[in-house]
Design a protein around this motif. Sequence first.
Motif, short mmCIF file in Angstrom:
data_model
loop_
_atom_site.label_atom_id
_atom_site.label_comp_id
_atom_site.label_asym_id
_atom_site.label_seq_id
_atom_site.Cartn_x
_atom_site.Cartn_y
_atom_site.Cartn_z
N ILE A 12 39.82 37.62 46.23
CA ILE A 12 39.87 37.74 47.68
C ILE A 12 40.54 36.52 48.32
N GLN A 13 40.70 35.45 47.55
CA GLN A 13 41.40 34.26 48.04
C GLN A 13 42.91 34.39 47.86
N ALA A 14 43.30 35.00 46.73
CA ALA A 14 44.72 35.04 46.35
C ALA A 14 45.66 35.60 47.42
N PRO A 15 45.28 36.66 48.16
CA PRO A 15 46.21 37.18 49.17
C PRO A 15 46.66 36.15 50.20
N SER A 16 45.84 35.14 50.44
CA SER A 16 46.20 34.10 51.42
C SER A 16 46.90 32.91 50.77
N LEU A 17 46.96 32.90 49.44
CA LEU A 17 47.47 31.73 48.73
C LEU A 17 48.79 31.96 48.02
N VAL A 34 22.50 38.24 43.00
CA VAL A 34 22.65 38.93 44.29
C VAL A 34 22.36 40.42 44.13
N GLY A 35 23.26 41.17 43.45
CA GLY A 35 23.08 42.61 43.34
C GLY A 35 23.42 43.31 44.64
N GLY A 36 22.80 44.46 44.88
CA GLY A 36 23.04 45.18 46.12
C GLY A 36 24.06 46.30 45.98
N SER A 37 24.27 47.01 47.07
CA SER A 37 25.12 48.21 47.08
C SER A 37 26.61 47.87 47.15
N ALA A 38 27.40 48.91 46.89
CA ALA A 38 28.86 48.77 47.02
C ALA A 38 29.24 48.48 48.47
N GLU A 39 28.52 49.12 49.39
CA GLU A 39 28.81 48.93 50.82
C GLU A 39 28.54 47.49 51.25
N ALA A 40 27.44 46.92 50.76
CA ALA A 40 27.11 45.53 51.10
C ALA A 40 28.17 44.59 50.54
N PHE A 41 28.64 44.86 49.32
CA PHE A 41 29.65 44.01 48.71
C PHE A 41 30.97 44.11 49.46
N VAL A 84 30.97 41.80 52.32
CA VAL A 84 31.20 40.42 51.86
C VAL A 84 32.68 40.18 51.63
N LEU A 85 33.35 41.14 51.00
CA LEU A 85 34.78 40.99 50.71
C LEU A 85 35.60 40.81 51.99
#
Length: 323
Positions: free
Chosen positions: A99-104, A293-300, A303-304
């Motif tokens: 998620i960092q790479a697109p800006s770098l 952490v864990g959690g749902s795909a929607e929660a992740f 975050v992204l």
Amino acid sequence: MTAAALLASIAVTALCASSHQASAADPYPSRRITFVVPYPAGGATDVLARLLANKLQESWKQTVLVENKSGGGGVVGNDHVAKAQPDGYTVLIGITQIIQAPSLVSKLPYDVFKDLAPVTQIALSTIVLVVPEQQPIKSVKELIDYAKANPGKPYGTFGNATTSHLYGELLKKTANIDMTHVPYRGSAPLTNDLLANTVTSAFQDLTTASAQIKAGKLRPLAVGGEKRRTALPDVPTMAELGYPGFEIEGWLGVFVPAATPKEIVKKLSDELARIIASPEGVAGIETLSLVPVGGSAEAFEKVLRRDYEKWADVAKATGVKGE
């Protein structure tokens, strides 16, 4: 072609089509699953992937292999999964770099939002600012005072355009200090040079630094993140010390190709989240000095999108660029 040969050809084609349809209709999972790790074997991402693979194999009674496809700072492995069949059998164990790479970097062979689908966030990876025991520096303030009195002193990172590098350049900017960036090819060689006092300081991942901190060989000055870590209860966060921007953290997460059916994504997400939250999962993750952490795909996914914007701001503010 004779009539007999034509009939035989039709029969074979029909058999193949029938076999493909039956395979497509098989309940997921019905065959081997491959976890792709875009980094070499032996690192924290690889160890974590093998932990999850073993537990998933136990619960689903299907073989789960871990395949290391390193190169390009993670891009090779990420791209392999982005272009894989979207059937839930090729799974990426990725890190914040995705998620960092697109800006770098100017161009990537995939779009993280269009070509990959989030499954679950595995854990947070704490970054800790450390100095070698040989250094007299006991606090972030003392480090900054030292840097101002000795401009150009080297600070190390575990690679160019990594979280370690972004944190280092952010500190330079917010504290108005001049330190020379020395990038290493990973956390292990960075640790070796810290122990040798070759570099004055570094933002190191806690997974790698933990043992040397416990041994007194490295001195922790501060951690990134929104709150202190259980493993280092007496070490303040950068935010506590008045340095904003370090609340955003590194993490490890699971992805599949974007066109993977939602029911498969949910099944995989639910089971991996259960494994992560289980006593064995928590213990295994915490052994690596990571925060489960864990959690749902929607929660992740939330975050992204949040972290994409935040890391873009840091990249712009610091001027860090990928190779």
